[in-house]
Design an enzyme around this catalytic site. Structure first.
Site, PDB file in Angstrom:
ATOM      1  N   ASP A  85       0.855  -1.187   0.000  1.00 40.69           N
ATOM      2  CA  ASP A  85       0.000   0.000   0.000  1.00 40.69           C
ATOM      3  C   ASP A  85       0.890   1.235   0.000  1.00 40.69           C
ATOM      4  O   ASP A  85       1.724   1.388   0.891  1.00 40.69           O
ATOM      5  CB  ASP A  85      -0.884  -0.035   1.262  1.00 40.69           C
ATOM      6  CG  ASP A  85      -2.027   0.978   1.225  1.00 40.69           C
ATOM      7  OD1 ASP A  85      -1.851   2.061   0.629  1.00 40.69           O
ATOM      8  OD2 ASP A  85      -3.082   0.678   1.809  1.00 40.69           O
ATOM      9  N   ASP A  96      -3.665   7.276  -3.300  1.00 41.86           N
ATOM     10  CA  ASP A  96      -3.499   6.187  -2.341  1.00 41.86           C
ATOM     11  C   ASP A  96      -3.907   4.917  -3.074  1.00 41.86           C
ATOM     12  O   ASP A  96      -5.006   4.875  -3.649  1.00 41.86           O
ATOM     13  CB  ASP A  96      -4.427   6.493  -1.147  1.00 41.86           C
ATOM     14  CG  ASP A  96      -4.388   5.461  -0.034  1.00 41.86           C
ATOM     15  OD1 ASP A  96      -3.577   4.523  -0.112  1.00 41.86           O
ATOM     16  OD2 ASP A  96      -5.188   5.620   0.912  1.00 41.86           O
ATOM     17  N   HIS A 157     -11.978   6.081   2.202  1.00 41.24           N
ATOM     18  CA  HIS A 157     -12.010   7.440   2.754  1.00 41.24           C
ATOM     19  C   HIS A 157     -11.873   8.455   1.627  1.00 41.24           C
ATOM     20  O   HIS A 157     -11.375   8.129   0.553  1.00 41.24           O
ATOM     21  CB  HIS A 157     -10.833   7.598   3.731  1.00 41.24           C
ATOM     22  CG  HIS A 157      -9.534   7.092   3.162  1.00 41.24           C
ATOM     23  ND1 HIS A 157      -8.670   7.893   2.475  1.00 41.24           N
ATOM     24  CD2 HIS A 157      -8.995   5.836   3.104  1.00 41.24           C
ATOM     25  CE1 HIS A 157      -7.636   7.165   2.054  1.00 41.24           C
ATOM     26  NE2 HIS A 157      -7.809   5.899   2.408  1.00 41.24           N
ATOM     27  N   HIS A 165      -6.838  11.294   4.826  1.00 42.17           N
ATOM     28  CA  HIS A 165      -8.114  10.766   5.326  1.00 42.17           C
ATOM     29  C   HIS A 165      -9.061  11.920   5.614  1.00 42.17           C
ATOM     30  O   HIS A 165      -8.854  12.680   6.541  1.00 42.17           O
ATOM     31  CB  HIS A 165      -7.909   9.956   6.618  1.00 42.17           C
ATOM     32  CG  HIS A 165      -7.243   8.639   6.372  1.00 42.17           C
ATOM     33  ND1 HIS A 165      -5.973   8.360   6.786  1.00 42.17           N
ATOM     34  CD2 HIS A 165      -7.674   7.524   5.736  1.00 42.17           C
ATOM     35  CE1 HIS A 165      -5.647   7.133   6.409  1.00 42.17           C
ATOM     36  NE2 HIS A 165      -6.653   6.604   5.772  1.00 42.17           N
ATOM     37  N   GLU A 190     -11.104   0.849  -0.735  1.00 42.75           N
ATOM     38  CA  GLU A 190     -10.158  -0.220  -0.407  1.00 42.75           C
ATOM     39  C   GLU A 190     -10.830  -1.411   0.254  1.00 42.75           C
ATOM     40  O   GLU A 190     -10.801  -1.567   1.459  1.00 42.75           O
ATOM     41  CB  GLU A 190      -9.000   0.297   0.438  1.00 42.75           C
ATOM     42  CG  GLU A 190      -9.344   1.147   1.627  1.00 42.75           C
ATOM     43  CD  GLU A 190      -8.069   1.688   2.294  1.00 42.75           C
ATOM     44  OE1 GLU A 190      -7.113   0.926   2.478  1.00 42.75           O
ATOM     45  OE2 GLU A 190      -8.044   2.888   2.617  1.00 42.75           O
ATOM     46  N   GLU A 282      -6.827  -1.375  -3.721  1.00 43.48           N
ATOM     47  CA  GLU A 282      -7.259   0.009  -3.511  1.00 43.48           C
ATOM     48  C   GLU A 282      -6.916   0.874  -4.722  1.00 43.48           C
ATOM     49  O   GLU A 282      -5.836   0.745  -5.298  1.00 43.48           O
ATOM     50  CB  GLU A 282      -6.548   0.582  -2.272  1.00 43.48           C
ATOM     51  CG  GLU A 282      -6.890   2.040  -1.979  1.00 43.48           C
ATOM     52  CD  GLU A 282      -6.233   2.563  -0.700  1.00 43.48           C
ATOM     53  OE1 GLU A 282      -5.150   2.069  -0.329  1.00 43.48           O
ATOM     54  OE2 GLU A 282      -6.815   3.478  -0.087  1.00 43.48           O
TER      55      GLU A 282
HETATM   56 MN    MN Z   1      -3.818   2.809   1.095  1.00 44.14          MN
HETATM   57 MN    MN Z   2      -6.495   4.275   1.897  1.00 50.69          MN
END
Ligand code: MN
Ligand code: MN
Length: 299
Positions: A85, A96, A157, A165, A190, A282
């Site tokens: 990640d 992200d 998010h 976030h 995700e 994600e």
């Molecule tokens: Mn992530």
């Molecule tokens: Mn994330």
């Protein structure tokens, strides 16, 4: 949304996707976890991005937030399932994304496909006006139809400039809450699929930290820590990131000082029970006028 430069979200997305695929290719039995995340972060910087949060590599029952400590000797095992990640920002604009490598059961393993298909199904159905609880239901139903559980207490998010976030939370099941996607929002979706109960706990020592407020002169944090915090811009950082600014001893003292002043949030590894296997995929998505545009998908 007004005032946001969407091309910078896109630029961050291409870098994040490239770094994700680069790191994925390094995941082989015997490779050191620390080398993989460091190589991922080096590529992000080479491509002109900055780290939005420390690259993470979470193995087997660890769902997220495993960040190798500075001297971590851990290597990839032949039967491991790993979640890579990574997050990038370009001038504060965040991307992200995450991918799973299942070394025991292979690229197309049912567990890995469960989170991947859940994400693809969301990309196909999401758009302005779509109920966020419906997104959760899509994730839940895709994963349970393949015989696994989503992780109920982890969510996607919103992301925005200088924040990894923000609202809205994107649940991995139908949480019955109201709220719909709006054009111009940027969200990270995700799905996590688990062979266990579908709940995680914080277990072990944190390697990832985030400051919760700006430093004030009366905090007396010292030049090096102030320089480091200035560089991180309130985005999450790892213990090993501090070592670029100070010695290991100073880093520990500095973290202790941040704790004392109650200005640091710690992110320990998020774990299912031992023996459980977890997959995660994600992408970051811009909500457009007619659907969503994944910024981190390469093609
Ligand atoms: Mn992530
Ligand atoms: Mn994330």
């Amino acid at each position: 949304m007004k005032g946001l430069d969407y091309d910078k979200f896109r630029e961050a997305g291409v870098i994040a996707g490239t770094a994700r695929e680069h790191a994925k290719a390094l995941i082989r039995p015997g490779a050191r976890l620390k080398d993989i995340v460091e190589s991922c972060e080096a590529l992000i910087r080479e491509m002109g991005g900055e780290i939005a949060f420390p690259a993470q590599i979470s193995v087997n029952h660890i769902a997220a937030h495993y960040c190798p400590p500075p001297d971590d000797p851990t290597t990839v095992g032949p039967e491991d399932i790993l979640k890579l990640d990574c997050g990038v920002h370009v001038d504060g604009y965040v991307a992200d994304n995450a991918v799973t490598v299942d070394l025991r059961d292979g690229e197309g393993s049912a567990l890995s496909m469960a989170s991947r298909m859940a994400l693809e199904n969301v990309i196909a159905m999401a758009g302005p006006g779509v109920a966020i609880s419906e997104i959760g239901r899509t994730i839940h139903d895709t994963i349970t139809s393949l015989g696994f559980k989503p992780i109920f207490n982890l969510t996607g998010h919103g992301v925005t400039r200088w924040s990894v976030h923000c609202a809205p939370q994107i649940p991995n099941y139908d949480d019955k809450r109201s709220g719909r996607l709006r054009e111009g929002q940027v969200i990270a979706v995700e799905p996590f699929a688990s062979t266990g109960k579908g709940f995680i706990d914080e277990v072990g020592k944190a390697e990832v930290f985030g400051v919760t407020r700006a430093a004030k002169p009366k905090d007396k944090l010292g030049e090096k820590m102030l320089e480091a915090l200035d560089y991180f811009h309130r985005l999450p950082f790892a213990r090993r990131d501090l070592l670029r600014f100070m010695s290991a001893k100073e880093a520990e003292q500095g973290l202790q000082a941040l704790r004392k002043r109650r200005m640091v949030h710690e992110y320990p590894p998020l774990c299912e029970e031992k023996g459980v296997r977890v997959s995660q995929h994600e992408h970051t998505l811009i909500v457009t006028s007619s659907g969503v545009e994944p910024t981190t998908r390469l093609n």
